[in-house]
Design a protein around this motif. Structure first.
Motif, short mmCIF file in Angstrom:
data_model
loop_
_atom_site.label_atom_id
_atom_site.label_comp_id
_atom_site.label_asym_id
_atom_site.label_seq_id
_atom_site.Cartn_x
_atom_site.Cartn_y
_atom_site.Cartn_z
N GLY A 296 0.81 -1.21 0.00
CA GLY A 296 0.00 0.00 0.00
C GLY A 296 0.85 1.26 0.00
N LEU A 297 1.94 1.24 0.76
CA LEU A 297 2.83 2.40 0.84
C LEU A 297 3.45 2.72 -0.52
CD1 LEU A 297 4.31 4.54 2.50
CD2 LEU A 297 6.03 2.80 3.08
N GLN A 298 3.90 1.70 -1.23
CA GLN A 298 4.55 1.96 -2.52
C GLN A 298 3.56 2.46 -3.57
OE1 GLN A 298 4.47 -0.14 -5.55
NE2 GLN A 298 2.85 -1.45 -4.73
N GLN A 299 2.29 2.02 -3.48
CA GLN A 299 1.29 2.54 -4.40
C GLN A 299 1.00 4.00 -4.13
OE1 GLN A 299 -2.14 -0.06 -4.09
NE2 GLN A 299 -1.38 -1.43 -5.68
N ALA A 300 0.81 4.37 -2.85
CA ALA A 300 0.55 5.76 -2.51
C ALA A 300 1.74 6.64 -2.88
CB ALA A 300 0.26 5.88 -1.02
N PHE A 301 2.94 6.12 -2.74
CA PHE A 301 4.14 6.87 -3.11
C PHE A 301 4.13 7.22 -4.60
CE2 PHE A 301 8.44 6.63 -4.95
CZ PHE A 301 9.03 7.72 -4.31
N VAL A 302 3.76 6.25 -5.43
CA VAL A 302 3.72 6.49 -6.88
C VAL A 302 2.64 7.50 -7.23
CG1 VAL A 302 3.27 5.43 -9.13
CG2 VAL A 302 4.70 4.25 -7.47
N TRP A 303 1.44 7.33 -6.66
CA TRP A 303 0.31 8.18 -7.03
C TRP A 303 0.50 9.63 -6.59
CZ3 TRP A 303 -3.37 4.16 -4.47
CH2 TRP A 303 -3.45 3.03 -5.30
N ALA A 304 1.12 9.86 -5.44
CA ALA A 304 1.20 11.21 -4.88
C ALA A 304 2.62 11.77 -4.91
CB ALA A 304 0.66 11.22 -3.45
N GLU A 305 3.55 11.10 -4.25
CA GLU A 305 4.90 11.65 -4.07
C GLU A 305 5.73 11.62 -5.36
OE1 GLU A 305 5.95 12.83 -0.69
OE2 GLU A 305 3.78 12.88 -0.95
N PHE A 306 5.73 10.48 -6.04
CA PHE A 306 6.57 10.33 -7.22
C PHE A 306 6.12 11.28 -8.34
CE2 PHE A 306 7.64 8.11 -11.25
CZ PHE A 306 9.03 8.09 -11.10
N THR A 307 4.82 11.36 -8.58
CA THR A 307 4.33 12.24 -9.64
C THR A 307 4.54 13.72 -9.29
OG1 THR A 307 2.12 12.14 -8.67
CG2 THR A 307 2.61 10.60 -10.46
N LYS A 308 4.47 14.05 -8.01
CA LYS A 308 4.55 15.46 -7.59
C LYS A 308 5.99 15.94 -7.47
CE LYS A 308 2.81 18.61 -4.03
NZ LYS A 308 1.97 18.72 -2.80
N TYR A 309 6.86 15.12 -6.88
CA TYR A 309 8.21 15.58 -6.55
C TYR A 309 9.29 15.09 -7.52
CZ TYR A 309 6.21 17.07 -2.11
OH TYR A 309 5.45 17.69 -1.15
N VAL A 310 8.97 14.11 -8.34
CA VAL A 310 9.98 13.58 -9.27
C VAL A 310 9.58 13.87 -10.72
CG1 VAL A 310 11.23 11.53 -10.05
CG2 VAL A 310 10.62 11.77 -7.64
N VAL A 311 8.36 13.49 -11.09
CA VAL A 311 7.95 13.61 -12.50
C VAL A 311 7.66 15.06 -12.88
CG1 VAL A 311 6.24 12.92 -14.22
CG2 VAL A 311 7.01 11.28 -12.49
N THR A 312 6.80 15.75 -12.12
CA THR A 312 6.38 17.10 -12.49
C THR A 312 7.53 18.08 -12.59
OG1 THR A 312 4.19 16.70 -11.52
CG2 THR A 312 4.82 18.99 -11.92
N PRO A 313 8.47 18.13 -11.61
CA PRO A 313 9.59 19.06 -11.76
C PRO A 313 10.49 18.76 -12.97
CG PRO A 313 9.40 18.32 -9.49
CD PRO A 313 8.49 17.45 -10.30
N ALA A 314 10.54 17.51 -13.37
CA ALA A 314 11.45 17.13 -14.45
C ALA A 314 10.82 17.32 -15.83
CB ALA A 314 11.89 15.68 -14.28
N ILE A 315 9.56 16.89 -16.02
CA ILE A 315 8.97 16.94 -17.36
C ILE A 315 7.57 17.56 -17.38
CG2 ILE A 315 10.32 15.03 -18.31
CD1 ILE A 315 8.13 13.11 -17.64
N GLY A 316 7.12 18.18 -16.29
CA GLY A 316 5.86 18.91 -16.29
C GLY A 316 4.65 18.03 -15.99
#
Length: 476
Positions: A296-316
């Motif tokens: 559950g933790l790794q799913q929430a990380f992908v949905w919220a943290e990864f998209t917000k702090y890794v993906v969006t700053p890099a490629i919008g």
């Protein structure tokens, strides 16, 4: 009744008396039938009918998988966008936390609801919550998303317990009808379901990528209304497809599924409390819970943290669709592969080890701040990280569901309810508390829980491996 055998032979030798011969033969057949068997068919069942009975379990899994794909490609994409589209007062993240808190609460009673409704009806009712949630995103505010999130928590709890129960029941029936090894069939059915289901991330986010665009001048995103309307049409087809599932009249214990008229409320609640208590008192379940929590933790990380702090700053924001499409593609491929390789606890242990290693690589790279900032290579690097996370999720979801189906034969609904309780409790915690801690703190917590859950899971493999692993497994 008796008849003259010599007369029968004489008539049999005269071609002109065919009609009379048939009458004597019919009388002879009737005279040899046991009492009470007068209606027994003289001709055995057609082979095609027998084959149909053997194969309809597989057909149900095909329908179930496709229906979930259509429903969840819309919900999954909408969920991925919550932390980036609905940013005012953290509306998106907070409502997701409410959703999974509701999911956790209702999962406690989900097994009872599924027993009362039946697995197919639970699947049909559960679909309505996802449709309502996506519709609420057409006008996102606290008055639309919060009620939709609470209702979706209830629907999600019954649809997932219903899915696990339905799939496991179909797998057991298929293995019995075709004389196949039960563990191998459960692994194959879970592999197919989770592989097709994982494609929701790939297809849904490709649609998102195609329809959304960043408005650089106004700092907003265009195309959201069209996107959610398209998603509603797709979900409707998925809901219709659910109607073609065959009802399964027995639960995991082989008894008739309870209806509201058949069992009183007190007896049902007593059965529920006994089921949950027995699951929590089972050492095997206690040893699986840490791995469930990490999933559950790794799913929430992908949905919220990864998209917000890794993906969006890099490629919008528009890049969220392409990165999550890569996540979904690898998720689906490795779900199917993991399912085909599953035959018992030994194979599950090996596959889970590989999946956790892939996710550990991502966490270590992010902790070390390793990044590639140059154009195309930077995008490829983000897609690579998303792919590794997808591999881990595909492996975990396939193997956890197969493991529960194999180890908990006497209370399948209660075991799958436990799976969702602990998964959703962890997801809710992440959505509520992640904004209060730093991104690096989240990474450290994830890595620590990954290592702890893996060690506990190895203890489970050592404890029950000999009794759970099949000596030989017959594949479908």
């Amino acid at each position: 009744m008796t008849f003259d055998e010599s007369k029968f032979r004489n008539i049999n030798s005269q071609p002109s008396c065919n009609r009379e011969l048939q009458e004597f033969q019919s009388m002879a057949m009737a005279s040899t039938l046991p009492a009470g068997d007068e209606e027994t068919p003289l001709v055995p069942d057609d082979n095609s009918a027998i084959e149909a009975r053997k194969s309809h379990h597989s057909t149900d899994i095909h329908i179930l998988s496709l229906a979930f794909l259509l429903v969840f490609l819309a919900f999954g994409a909408a969920q991925n966008l919550q932390s980036t589209l609905n940013t005012e007062d953290d509306l998106g993240t907070t409502t997701l936390g409410i959703l999974y808190l509701s999911f956790t609460f209702f999962s406690v009673v989900a097994s009872l609801v599924v027993r009362v409704l039946g697995s197919k009806n639970a699947l049909l009712i559960g679909t309505t919550g996802y449709v309502l949630y996506v519709a609420a995103n057409l006008k996102p505010n606290w008055y639309t998303l919060v009620p939709a999130s609470v209702y979706l928590g209830f629907c999600a709890s019954i649809i997932w317990v219903g899915e696990g129960t339905y799939l496991t029941s179909a797998a057991r029936s298929h293995s019995t009808d075709n004389n196949l090894h039960e563990g191998a069939v459960i692994g194959d059915f879970n592999g197919e379901f989770w592989a097709v289901y994982a494609l929701h991330q790939f297809i849904g986010n490709l649609i998102t990528f195609a329809l959304l665009s960043d408005n650089q001048q106004e700092g907003s995103t265009k195309g959201t209304t069209l996107l959610f309307i398209v998603f509603l049409f797709i979900m409707t087809f998925g809901a219709i497809l659910m109607c073609f599932l065959r009802k399964r009249g027995a639960n995991s214990k082989g008894q008739q599924e309870l209806s509201g008229a058949d069992a009183g409320a007190c007896a049902s609640l007593k059965s529920l409390s006994k089921s949950l208590a027995s699951a929590l008192s089972d050492v095997k379940m206690l040893l699986i819970i840490p791995l469930i929590a990490y999933s559950g933790l790794q799913q929430a990380f992908v949905w919220a943290e990864f998209t917000k702090y890794v993906v969006t700053p890099a490629i919008g924001i528009s890049g969220v669709g392409s990165s999550m499409a890569a996540y979904g593609a690898f998720d689906g491929i490795f779900s199917l592969l993991a399912g085909r390789l599953t035959s018992g606890l030994t194979s599950i242990t090996t596959i889970v080890s590989a999946g956790l290693f892939a996710q550990a690589v991502v966490l270590v790279l992010l902790l070390l701040n390793f990044s590639i900032s140059s154009g195309l290579l930077g995008t490829v690097y983000i897609l690579f990280l998303a792919g590794l996370l997808g591999i881990g999720d595909g492996v975990l979801m396939t193997q956890l569901n197969a493991l529960i189906g194999i180890l908990f034969k006497h209370d399948t609904e209660g075991a799958f309810a436990q799976l969702k309780i602990w998964q959703c409790a962890t997801i809710a915690i992440v959505f509520f508390f992640a904004p209060l801690v730093s991104f690096k703190a989240v990474l450290v917590i994830m890595l620590a829980l990954l290592c702890f859950s893996f060690c506990i899971f190895l203890l489970l493999a050592l404890k029950v491996g000999k009794t759970s692993s099949p000596s030989t497994s017959q594949r479908i």
